[in-house]
Scaffold this motif. Structure first.
Motif, PDB file in Angstrom:
ATOM      1  N   LEU A 196       2.112   7.766   0.158  1.00 48.73           N
ATOM      2  CA  LEU A 196       2.476   6.604  -0.655  1.00 48.73           C
ATOM      3  C   LEU A 196       2.510   5.325   0.173  1.00 48.73           C
ATOM      4  O   LEU A 196       2.210   4.254  -0.337  1.00 48.73           O
ATOM      5  CB  LEU A 196       3.822   6.833  -1.337  1.00 48.73           C
ATOM      6  CG  LEU A 196       3.819   7.888  -2.448  1.00 48.73           C
ATOM      7  CD1 LEU A 196       5.209   8.086  -3.007  1.00 48.73           C
ATOM      8  CD2 LEU A 196       2.853   7.509  -3.544  1.00 48.73           C
TER       9      LEU A 196
ATOM     10  N   SER B 126       0.486   2.011  -0.661  1.00 51.46           N
ATOM     11  CA  SER B 126       1.174   0.723  -0.702  1.00 51.46           C
ATOM     12  C   SER B 126       0.461  -0.298   0.183  1.00 51.46           C
ATOM     13  O   SER B 126       0.256  -1.448  -0.225  1.00 51.46           O
ATOM     14  CB  SER B 126       2.626   0.902  -0.241  1.00 51.46           C
ATOM     15  OG  SER B 126       3.250  -0.341  -0.083  1.00 51.46           O
TER      16      SER B 126
ATOM     17  N   LYS C 114      -1.649  -3.866  -0.706  1.00 53.95           N
ATOM     18  CA  LYS C 114      -1.464  -5.130   0.020  1.00 53.95           C
ATOM     19  C   LYS C 114      -2.787  -5.611   0.610  1.00 53.95           C
ATOM     20  O   LYS C 114      -3.071  -6.808   0.626  1.00 53.95           O
ATOM     21  CB  LYS C 114      -0.416  -4.967   1.113  1.00 53.95           C
ATOM     22  CG  LYS C 114       0.982  -4.844   0.564  1.00 53.95           C
ATOM     23  CD  LYS C 114       1.999  -4.762   1.663  1.00 53.95           C
ATOM     24  CE  LYS C 114       3.377  -4.590   1.054  1.00 53.95           C
ATOM     25  NZ  LYS C 114       4.453  -4.868   1.964  1.00 53.95           N
TER      26      LYS C 114
ATOM     27  N   SER D 142       3.048  -2.234  -4.938  1.00 52.57           N
ATOM     28  CA  SER D 142       3.241  -1.805  -3.557  1.00 52.57           C
ATOM     29  C   SER D 142       4.709  -1.511  -3.270  1.00 52.57           C
ATOM     30  O   SER D 142       5.043  -0.494  -2.652  1.00 52.57           O
ATOM     31  CB  SER D 142       2.724  -2.898  -2.614  1.00 52.57           C
ATOM     32  OG  SER D 142       3.009  -2.593  -1.288  1.00 52.57           O
ATOM     33  N   LEU D 143       5.580  -2.378  -3.737  1.00 52.11           N
ATOM     34  CA  LEU D 143       7.016  -2.152  -3.535  1.00 52.11           C
ATOM     35  C   LEU D 143       7.500  -0.925  -4.301  1.00 52.11           C
ATOM     36  O   LEU D 143       8.345  -0.169  -3.817  1.00 52.11           O
ATOM     37  CB  LEU D 143       7.813  -3.381  -3.971  1.00 52.11           C
ATOM     38  CG  LEU D 143       7.722  -4.601  -3.068  1.00 52.11           C
ATOM     39  CD1 LEU D 143       8.455  -5.780  -3.697  1.00 52.11           C
ATOM     40  CD2 LEU D 143       8.275  -4.303  -1.696  1.00 52.11           C
TER      41      LEU D 143
ATOM     42  N   LEU E  58       5.736   1.752  -5.026  1.00 52.74           N
ATOM     43  CA  LEU E  58       5.273   2.959  -4.324  1.00 52.74           C
ATOM     44  C   LEU E  58       6.183   3.315  -3.151  1.00 52.74           C
ATOM     45  O   LEU E  58       6.346   4.489  -2.815  1.00 52.74           O
ATOM     46  CB  LEU E  58       3.843   2.768  -3.826  1.00 52.74           C
ATOM     47  CG  LEU E  58       2.748   2.878  -4.876  1.00 52.74           C
ATOM     48  CD1 LEU E  58       1.406   2.489  -4.280  1.00 52.74           C
ATOM     49  CD2 LEU E  58       2.699   4.262  -5.463  1.00 52.74           C
ATOM     50  N   LEU E  59       6.770   2.313  -2.531  1.00 54.40           N
ATOM     51  CA  LEU E  59       7.685   2.572  -1.416  1.00 54.40           C
ATOM     52  C   LEU E  59       9.083   2.940  -1.895  1.00 54.40           C
ATOM     53  O   LEU E  59       9.794   3.697  -1.233  1.00 54.40           O
ATOM     54  CB  LEU E  59       7.765   1.350  -0.499  1.00 54.40           C
ATOM     55  CG  LEU E  59       6.496   1.008   0.273  1.00 54.40           C
ATOM     56  CD1 LEU E  59       6.699  -0.272   1.066  1.00 54.40           C
ATOM     57  CD2 LEU E  59       6.084   2.146   1.184  1.00 54.40           C
TER      58      LEU E  59
END
Length: 179
Positions: free
Chosen positions: A2, A6, A10, A45-46, A48-49
């Motif tokens: 992940l 992410s 980006k 992206s955030l 996924l983290l």
């Protein structure tokens, strides 16, 4: 895995940031669709983290930073000191770089904004005559394409995050296990 996805989101934002910088430089416009696409890439992206770790701190910090930037810059747009596209772009950047990348973004933004101001005030430093005339024209009109340093700083912050993740993965042996 992940983290890689992410970082890939980006990385997809870098060409979009280059497009935004170029369009802002040539037309002094930042389209809502480009800003919305950046927001989707950054929020994705955030997300996924945040999902696997169940820690929403970075998402919360990015949301608060984006809201604060919008609130602080909105009066400058009302006074016609900053363009609306610049305000929206600045509000979206915290989602793109994340809470951990805000310091790097801020430092790079200061550097690129000073460089942009120097170019606008001293166009004779530039080599190409046509470019110099264009910058002088923008200086006479009082227009500064602030999307250029914002995009450059965001690109630098993303590159720094990708490089840091690469170093972390190579030092922990993750890359050696993949080979």
């Amino acid at each position: 895995m992940l983290l890689a996805a992410s970082l890939l989101l980006k990385a997809f934002a870098i060409p979009l940031l280059a497009r935004i910088a170029w369009l802002d430089f040539t037309t002094q416009k930042i389209s809502n669709s480009n800003v919305l696409l950046l927001l989707c890439l950054g929020a994705g992206s955030l997300l996924l983290l945040a999902l696997p770790s169940d820690s929403w701190w970075d998402m919360t910090l990015s949301t608060l930073a984006g809201l604060l930037l919008f609130i602080v810059l909105f009066p400058f747009w009302v006074l016609r000191k900053v363009g609306a596209g610049d305000v929206k772009l600045m509000a979206v950047i915290p989602f793109l770089v994340g809470g951990s990348g805000l310091v790097v973004f801020s430092l790079l933004l200061m550097v690129f904004a000073v460089v942009m101001a120097m170019v606008m005030k001293n166009p004779f430093l530039l080599p190409a005559g046509a470019f110099r005339l264009y910058v002088q024209h923008m200086d006479r009109k009082g227009v500064v394409p602030f999307g250029v340093p914002i995009s450059a700083a965001a690109t630098g912050a993303i590159a720094f995050q990708i490089y840091g993740s690469w170093l972390l993965a190579s030092s922990s042996g993750v890359l050696q296990q993949l080979n």
